[in-house]
Design an enzyme around this catalytic site. Sequence first.
Site, short mmCIF file in Angstrom:
data_model
loop_
_atom_site.label_atom_id
_atom_site.label_comp_id
_atom_site.label_asym_id
_atom_site.label_seq_id
_atom_site.Cartn_x
_atom_site.Cartn_y
_atom_site.Cartn_z
N ARG A 24 5.76 -4.61 16.47
CA ARG A 24 5.81 -4.68 14.95
C ARG A 24 5.88 -2.96 14.16
O ARG A 24 5.45 -2.80 13.18
CB ARG A 24 4.18 -4.94 14.14
CG ARG A 24 4.98 -6.79 14.63
CD ARG A 24 4.43 -7.94 13.70
NE ARG A 24 2.96 -7.45 14.21
CZ ARG A 24 2.16 -8.39 13.71
NH1 ARG A 24 2.05 -8.05 12.19
NH2 ARG A 24 0.47 -8.66 14.25
N GLY A 91 -1.46 -9.97 30.68
CA GLY A 91 -1.92 -10.94 29.17
C GLY A 91 -3.37 -10.06 29.59
O GLY A 91 -3.25 -8.51 30.22
N SER A 113 -10.41 -2.14 23.01
CA SER A 113 -8.90 -1.82 23.12
C SER A 113 -8.08 -0.71 22.28
O SER A 113 -8.48 -0.30 21.39
CB SER A 113 -8.09 -3.47 22.04
OG SER A 113 -8.05 -4.60 22.27
N GLY A 114 -7.02 0.20 22.57
CA GLY A 114 -6.80 0.89 22.48
C GLY A 114 -6.32 1.56 20.83
O GLY A 114 -6.13 2.55 19.90
N ARG A 457 11.27 56.16 -5.08
CA ARG A 457 12.41 55.48 -5.21
C ARG A 457 13.05 56.27 -6.12
O ARG A 457 12.32 57.92 -6.00
CB ARG A 457 11.18 54.84 -6.54
CG ARG A 457 10.72 55.68 -7.12
CD ARG A 457 10.28 54.47 -8.44
NE ARG A 457 9.48 55.34 -9.83
CZ ARG A 457 8.52 55.13 -10.51
NH1 ARG A 457 7.61 54.02 -9.84
NH2 ARG A 457 7.96 55.67 -11.11
#
Length: 475
Positions: A24, A91, A113-114, A457
């Site tokens: 997702r 699983g 869980s990552g 200049r």
Amino acid sequence: MSPMSSQSLPPIDVLVMAAGKGTRMKSRLPKVLQRLAGVPLVQHVLNTAAQLNARSAVVITGHGADQVEPLVLAPGQALAVQCVRQEPQLGTGHAVQQAVPVLADDGVVVVLSGDVPLTQADTLQALIAQCGGDKLALLTIDFTDPTGYGRIVRGGGQGDAVQAIVEHKDASDAQRAIREVYSGIMAVPARLLKAWLARLDNQNAQGEYYLTDVVKFAVADGVPVVAHKIHDALQVAGINSPVQLAELERAHQLRQAHQYMEQGVRLKDPARFDLRGQLDCAQDVEIDVNCIFEGRVSLGEGVKVGANCIIANCTIAAGAVIHPFTHIDGEKLGVSVGEGALIGPFARLRPGAQLGAQVHIGNFVEVKNSTMAQGAKANHLAYLGDATVGERVNYGAGSITANYDGANKHRTVIEADVHIGSNCVLVAPVTIGAGGTVGGGSTITKSTEPGALSVARGKQVSIANWTRPVKKPKD
Ligand code: UD1
Ligand code: CA
């Protein structure tokens, strides 16, 4: 919680499940590498594991393993990390089974869980304490809408002891009415876990090996199952989509903002504050809206940061004011801003800019790898690269150091009290002697003596009573 001596607890080995696809997210980047507060999700989990003083972390990889493994195995992790591949993904129980060969028997395994980045170390410490080295401890939470989660089934004539976790898809209507759910996080003695993993099957609604089935084996073996219930949903929130990632980012930022305000930092709007690194603030710091802080940033006493600034890898001393729309990134070299300096609006400070006290940097001025001593000023439209600028120097509008000859970088030295006029080019390597003046529009290619006026200049020519050309009539 009763105090426990650390010697009495077995070592902790963290197991991070990170093999899932994350469909997702609709991204080429694996889900666990998506960033929250500038840090990959799985790195948040490893940082928390490090805070537990875990002995090791095992990351279960699968989808996107080629990208995930180099990140988690990169040098600089605060604890020993190894990766184990799970292919195919059958699983959560199957995921944990893959780690069995590398898990020591004497530890407590904390399963994480990552894609759950915001669990706090003290929550896990409490869970580990509940496990105590001989029980199965589950982190649980009550949800008003528990759809999709594994339900904590209690009772069975034995008071309210946990009997099982039943996955949503396998649950009866009565079980679906249970609002207490399994967070996905457990602490379990390794030797018990290994024995139970060997007994898993996939006879369930999803045809998967469920890690959650270990609960029924614990009950059957007479091992106590304890639930540590928390109320803070953010700590167990997983990320499955860009919307959830943005929601968690905002919730996390708001929490950080509140922590800073509790320390006395005055944020104009906590909802418009973004910290993607480490920020240290002394007393009486004020931060206006829409500022982003990255890497390591330190703000001294009374520092004010205007709206819409991006500040990374920088130390700002007391009393300095960073006006709106300023961009500072010190990257590896760092940037330092001295006491009482005024920076911006619309200034850009790049790596190696070291500005002394009371320095003024105005709009559209870029400073890179340059030191500016106390009281030096560059107020408008200028570039200072690879320069050493003395005290009280005034560097005119539109002037630049030409530090790059196409092959090499060279330094410009501007000694104390020099006045550089507008629109000058200082062609490095070159030194402007102390107290000297450079006339506007000069291109300076040779070093100048102290106290000298240098003008380089074209001489001005004026032709009196000049008649401008007139347009020819059309034929
Ligand atoms: C799991 C729990 C459920 C709990 C929920 C909390 C099981 C069977 N169920 O459900 O009780 O309420 O988490 O979020 O454990 N993963 C792998 N390999 C796999 C499958 C998953 O590494 O083969 C990883 C995923 O990437 C993810 C984590 O394990 O990081 C959890 O997997 P997920 O599919 O989200 O578990 P749920 O079915 O939601
Ligand atoms: Ca999930």
